[in-house]
Enzyme design. Structure first.
Site, short mmCIF file in Angstrom:
data_model
loop_
_atom_site.label_atom_id
_atom_site.label_comp_id
_atom_site.label_asym_id
_atom_site.label_seq_id
_atom_site.Cartn_x
_atom_site.Cartn_y
_atom_site.Cartn_z
CG ASP A 159 6.46 -1.49 3.74
OD1 ASP A 159 5.63 -1.41 2.82
OD2 ASP A 159 6.38 -2.31 4.66
CD1 TRP A 192 2.76 -3.38 0.06
CD2 TRP A 192 1.65 -1.47 0.37
NE1 TRP A 192 3.15 -2.86 1.28
CE2 TRP A 192 2.47 -1.69 1.49
CE3 TRP A 192 0.84 -0.33 0.34
CZ2 TRP A 192 2.53 -0.80 2.57
CZ3 TRP A 192 0.89 0.55 1.40
CH2 TRP A 192 1.72 0.31 2.51
N GLY A 193 1.93 -2.36 -5.38
CA GLY A 193 1.22 -2.30 -6.66
C GLY A 193 0.24 -1.15 -6.78
CG ASP A 196 1.87 -7.75 3.43
OD1 ASP A 196 2.30 -7.02 2.51
OD2 ASP A 196 2.06 -7.52 4.63
C1 GLA Z 1 4.15 -4.28 4.88
C2 GLA Z 1 4.92 -5.09 3.85
C3 GLA Z 1 5.31 -6.43 4.46
C4 GLA Z 1 6.14 -6.20 5.72
C5 GLA Z 1 5.38 -5.34 6.69
C6 GLA Z 1 6.23 -4.91 7.88
O1 GLA Z 1 2.90 -4.87 5.15
O2 GLA Z 1 4.15 -5.30 2.70
O3 GLA Z 1 6.03 -7.21 3.53
O4 GLA Z 1 7.36 -5.60 5.37
O5 GLA Z 1 4.89 -4.16 6.07
O6 GLA Z 1 5.56 -4.07 8.75
#
Ligand code: GLA
Length: 392
Positions: free
Chosen positions: A160, A194-195, A215
């Protein structure tokens, strides 16, 4: 050769920032990650969408049991992945420690349990000082964490992008890649930035998949917004390196049965990782039926590995599709509108070679006949007709 590539990369990243998107795309082409995994999109389960931080050893063990007993493993789902919140702290040597309240026997026990059942086991960490839930991240601890994953028998790492030091993802993500390449274990590397910095352009060199968006939420609007954004990058995906529109919400209750079929069908034709995000120990027959339709899964796992795309879109009436092996083609007639509509896929317009095609409805599991110029159907609001076209 590799030293020259590294030198070029260094110069581009540090000195010639402006050119690096173009040149990184060329580097991806000549030196993909090539770690031998992810030749088709990964399939499995992840704890986050349903459970967030409410995870523990018992949940993971019963999920492992259910993947096998429900037939999900037989359908191809092999990875059991724990997301954020399994960690607690680091010991005096810097080694990451699982939260003893929730995982009293540690992670190796769970990995061993998954392996005994013929499954694989994945964990989550973060390319920052701490994770999105403020638990220890891996920045500065990449090598020691990779060695720990080797010792525990980890097969998949979701990485992440919270609480970083501000350097670009292109700089931080390769550090964990290199640490993983040094250990004596192959780990599927899932990049989750996340792009933010167009990871599709440089992801193939670094990871086996890359998230392109924020997300997903368990509703029709979010699901479509995400797959539209992911569609933009379709041409960058292929065996070994996939676009990731986030994990599945099928079975979590926020969409209708038909909407979940659209969700699953779009993820399959987009060659997305298929990571189930519901409580499989308590799922409905409808959820299991969607997740285990072998003809729909076969679209996702097709060896050609070409991501299907949005091919036409007029007033919420859309045609999605793409090529499959053996000169076949997948098509979804998708109705995003509020009333039933006739939607047509004209073979020439969607790029099919002329000829006769056997059209098979994948959800209904039945052949609909032989078609030569086009295929059309009345499609109900918020649903999709998913067909495979095979040359006669
Ligand atoms: C981010 C990621 C999610 C998840 C959360 C966990 O938001 O994009 O997919 O893994 O963190 O905290």
């Amino acid at each position: 050769f590799f030293n020259i590539i590294s030198l070029i990369k260094y110069l581009l990243l540090k000195k010639m920032k402006i050119f690096y998107p173009i040149i990184l795309s060329i580097i991806c082409f000549i030196s993909p990650l090539d770690n031998g995994v992810g030749l088709t999109p990964p399939m499995g389960w992840n704890s986050w969408n349903k459970f967030g931080c409410s995870i523990n050893e018992k949940l993971i063990m019963s999920t492992i049991d259910t993947i096998v007993s429900s037939g999900l493993a037989k359908a191809g789902y092999t990875y059991v992945n724990i997301d954020d919140c399994w960690q607690k702290t680091r010991d005096s040597n810097g080694k990451i420690q699982p939260n003893p309240d929730f995982f009293p026997n540690g992670m190796k026990v769970l990995a061993d349990y998954a392996h005994e059942k013929g499954l694989k086991f994945g964990l989550y960490s973060d390319a920052g000082y701490s994770t999105c839930c403020n638990l220890p991240g891996s920045l500065g601890y990449e090598e020691i964490d990779a060695k720990t994953y080797e010792e525990w028998g980890i097969d998949y790492l979701k990485y992440d992008n919270c609480n970083t030091d501000g350097t670009a993802p292109e700089v931080r993500y390769p550090v964990m890649r290199d640490a993983l390449l040094k250990i004596n274990r192959t780990i599927y590397y899932s990049m989750c930035e996340w792009g933010i910095n167009s990871p599709a352009k440089w992801g193939k060199e670094v990871a086996n998949s890359w998230r392109n968006t924020g997300d997903i939420e368990d509703n029709w609007k979010s699901m479509l917004t995400i797959i539209d954004a992911n569609n933009y990058w379709a041409d960058y995906a292929g065996p070994g390196g996939w676009n990731d529109p986030d994990m599945l919400e099928v079975g979590n209750g926020g969409m209708t049965y038909e909407e979940y079929k659209v969700h699953f069908g779009l993820w399959c034709l987009s060659k997305a990782p298929l990571l189930i995000g519901c409580d499989i120990t308590n799922m409905s027959d409808e959820t299991l039926e969607i997740l285990t339709n072998e003809e729909v899964i076969a679209i996702n796992q097709d060896s050609l590995g070409v991501q299907g795309k949005k091919l036409e879109s007029v007033d919420g009436k859309e045609v999605w599709g793409g090529p499959l092996s053996n000169n076949a083609f997948v098509v979804m007639l998708l109705n995003r509108g509020d009333s039933t509509a006739e939607i047509e896929a004209n073979f020439e317009k969607i790029g099919l070679k002329s000829g006769e095609y056997i059209v098979r409805d994948l959800w209904e599991r039945k052949d609909l006949g032989v078609f030569t110029e086009s295929f059309k159907e009345k499609v109900k609001s918020h649903s999709g007709v998913l067909v495979k076209l095979s040359p006669k």
